[in-house]
Design a protein around this motif. Structure first.
Motif, PDB file in Angstrom:
ATOM      1  N   ASP A  15       0.857  -1.183   0.000  1.00  0.00           N
ATOM      2  CA  ASP A  15       0.000   0.000   0.000  1.00  0.00           C
ATOM      3  C   ASP A  15       0.895   1.236   0.000  1.00  0.00           C
ATOM      4  OD1 ASP A  15      -2.531   1.210   0.131  1.00  0.00           O
ATOM      5  OD2 ASP A  15      -2.530   1.298   2.316  1.00  0.00           O
ATOM      6  N   THR A  60      -1.535  -1.156  -4.084  1.00  0.00           N
ATOM      7  CA  THR A  60      -2.646  -0.199  -4.024  1.00  0.00           C
ATOM      8  C   THR A  60      -2.068   1.195  -3.772  1.00  0.00           C
ATOM      9  OG1 THR A  60      -2.925  -0.749  -1.675  1.00  0.00           O
ATOM     10  CG2 THR A  60      -4.454  -1.765  -3.225  1.00  0.00           C
ATOM     11  N   ASN A  71      -3.468   5.503  -3.293  1.00  0.00           N
ATOM     12  CA  ASN A  71      -4.623   6.388  -3.119  1.00  0.00           C
ATOM     13  C   ASN A  71      -4.109   7.819  -3.256  1.00  0.00           C
ATOM     14  OD1 ASN A  71      -3.729   7.361  -0.542  1.00  0.00           O
ATOM     15  ND2 ASN A  71      -4.596   5.562   0.450  1.00  0.00           N
ATOM     16  N   LEU A  74      -1.338   8.741  -0.776  1.00  0.00           N
ATOM     17  CA  LEU A  74      -0.046   8.078  -1.015  1.00  0.00           C
ATOM     18  C   LEU A  74       0.657   8.677  -2.230  1.00  0.00           C
ATOM     19  CD1 LEU A  74      -1.161   4.371  -0.357  1.00  0.00           C
ATOM     20  CD2 LEU A  74       0.220   5.822   1.144  1.00  0.00           C
ATOM     21  N   LYS A 120      -9.926   2.540  -8.892  1.00  0.00           N
ATOM     22  CA  LYS A 120     -10.454   2.633  -7.524  1.00  0.00           C
ATOM     23  C   LYS A 120     -11.526   3.711  -7.474  1.00  0.00           C
ATOM     24  CE  LYS A 120      -7.826   1.957  -3.301  1.00  0.00           C
ATOM     25  NZ  LYS A 120      -6.705   2.512  -2.543  1.00  0.00           N
ATOM     26  N   PHE A 151     -11.798  -1.010   5.279  1.00  0.00           N
ATOM     27  CA  PHE A 151     -10.689  -0.327   5.958  1.00  0.00           C
ATOM     28  C   PHE A 151     -10.625  -0.740   7.431  1.00  0.00           C
ATOM     29  CE2 PHE A 151      -9.132   3.562   3.439  1.00  0.00           C
ATOM     30  CZ  PHE A 151      -9.280   2.909   2.221  1.00  0.00           C
ATOM     31  N   ARG A 174      -9.050   1.845  10.147  1.00  0.00           N
ATOM     32  CA  ARG A 174      -9.866   3.038  10.420  1.00  0.00           C
ATOM     33  C   ARG A 174     -11.127   2.674  11.213  1.00  0.00           C
ATOM     34  NH1 ARG A 174      -9.328   7.237   5.282  1.00  0.00           N
ATOM     35  NH2 ARG A 174      -7.180   6.680   4.745  1.00  0.00           N
ATOM     36  N   ALA A 191      -7.832  -3.610   3.979  1.00  0.00           N
ATOM     37  CA  ALA A 191      -7.063  -2.368   3.816  1.00  0.00           C
ATOM     38  C   ALA A 191      -6.918  -1.661   5.155  1.00  0.00           C
ATOM     39  CB  ALA A 191      -7.758  -1.465   2.806  1.00  0.00           C
ATOM     40  N   SER A 192      -6.096  -0.601   5.129  1.00  0.00           N
ATOM     41  CA  SER A 192      -5.839   0.162   6.354  1.00  0.00           C
ATOM     42  C   SER A 192      -5.235  -0.759   7.427  1.00  0.00           C
ATOM     43  CB  SER A 192      -7.146   0.817   6.838  1.00  0.00           C
ATOM     44  OG  SER A 192      -6.920   1.753   7.847  1.00  0.00           O
ATOM     45  N   ARG A 227      -2.491  -1.877  10.001  1.00  0.00           N
ATOM     46  CA  ARG A 227      -1.625  -1.051  10.858  1.00  0.00           C
ATOM     47  C   ARG A 227      -0.478  -1.814  11.518  1.00  0.00           C
ATOM     48  NH1 ARG A 227      -5.336   3.230  12.042  1.00  0.00           N
ATOM     49  NH2 ARG A 227      -5.872   3.896   9.946  1.00  0.00           N
ATOM     50  N   THR A 271      -3.543  -5.460   1.929  1.00  0.00           N
ATOM     51  CA  THR A 271      -2.612  -4.465   1.389  1.00  0.00           C
ATOM     52  C   THR A 271      -1.938  -3.766   2.561  1.00  0.00           C
ATOM     53  OG1 THR A 271      -2.269  -2.746  -0.260  1.00  0.00           O
ATOM     54  CG2 THR A 271      -4.273  -2.516   1.094  1.00  0.00           C
TER      55      THR A 271
HETATM   56  C1  E4P Z   1      -6.219   0.946   0.608  1.00  0.00           C
HETATM   57  O1  E4P Z   1      -6.247   0.724  -0.570  1.00  0.00           O
HETATM   58  C2  E4P Z   1      -5.895   2.261   1.197  1.00  0.00           C
HETATM   59  O2  E4P Z   1      -4.978   2.905   0.360  1.00  0.00           O
HETATM   60  C3  E4P Z   1      -5.212   2.182   2.552  1.00  0.00           C
HETATM   61  O3  E4P Z   1      -5.162   0.863   3.044  1.00  0.00           O
HETATM   62  C4  E4P Z   1      -5.683   3.197   3.529  1.00  0.00           C
HETATM   63  O4  E4P Z   1      -5.019   3.011   4.757  1.00  0.00           O
HETATM   64  P1  E4P Z   1      -4.908   4.131   5.887  1.00  0.00           P
HETATM   65  O5  E4P Z   1      -6.108   4.059   6.747  1.00  0.00           O
HETATM   66  O6  E4P Z   1      -3.654   3.758   6.641  1.00  0.00           O
HETATM   67  O7  E4P Z   1      -4.778   5.463   5.178  1.00  0.00           O
END
Ligand code: E4P
Length: 215
Positions: free
Chosen positions: A6, A26, A28, A31, A84, A130, A133, A165-166, A168, A185
């Protein structure tokens, strides 16, 4: 479960690709913006040269026609580019229209299983719940992956891939796999952390010390 990176950082992608573990990338808008001065199209094209797998590039329009136009453009950059779009009703329209043209989509910013079900029905290639989050709000993010996995597996017509996603920390990777995600990711830092263990380090030190002291 497959592992994606990611990030839009080419050095990180090059390094993780050399470990032989990467199935996709991935990105966004955050990023992409982090890579100061980098051109979006150029960055996505270079990532697609480094990793032979789905590369997600995010649209920034809020309306379906805008998302579709962006998607049609990004799809020309490389056959592995995945479009996306956000988990909104406009996003669903874009998924539906792009799918008719055989263009694959990743429905992002998913925070409940109903969004995931609707994205799948519209024809999404990937759904991105996510986890981190959701955890931040005090709710168990991994429960979202479990619910989506249960709902998707009850319906053979659904082929949408669940992308956790997201992420940590390394525990998120393990729990995503156990919860039924197809892909996780991960930030580069988390992939590095996942391969580190103090007992591995101590074991290496001990082996080297014993090797040096042999008679
Ligand atoms: C997934 O495709 C997102 O780009 C990503 O996992 C968002 O993660 P974050 O909450 O750390 O910004």
């Amino acid at each position: 479960m497959q592992l994606y990176l990611d990030t839009a950082n080419l050095d990180e992608i090059r390094e993780a690709a050399s470990w032989g573990i990467l199935s996709g990338v991935t990105t966004n808008p955050t990023l992409i913006a982090r890579e100061k001065g980098a051109d979006f199209k150029q960055t996505i094209s270079e990532i697609a040269e480094l990793v032979n797998g789905p590369i997600s590039a995010e649209t920034i329009s809020l309306d379906a026609p805008g998302m579709i136009n962006e998607g049609l453009e990004y799809a020309q950059w490389h056959p592995n580019v995945i479009i996306k779009v956000p988990s909104t009703t406009e996003g669903l329209k874009a998924v539906y229209e792009l799918a008719k043209r055989d263009i694959r989509t990743n429905v992002t910013l998913c925070f409940n299983a109903a969004q995931a079900l609707m994205a799948a029905r519209a024809g999404a290639f990937i759904i991105s719940p996510f986890v981190g989050r959701v955890d931040d709000t005090g709710v168990d993010g991994m429960q979202l992956i479990r619910e989506i996995a249960t709902i998707y597996r009850q319906d053979r017509a659904i082929t949408t891939l669940i992308l956790s996603a997201s992420i940590r920390h390394p525990r998120h990777i393990i729990d995503s796999a156990l919860a039924g995600a197809d892909i996780a990711t991960c930030p580069f830092k988390v992939l590095q952390q996942a391969m580190r263990h103090p007992l591995t380090d101590r074991g290496i030190e001990q082996f080297l010390a014993d090797w040096k002291s042999r008679t």
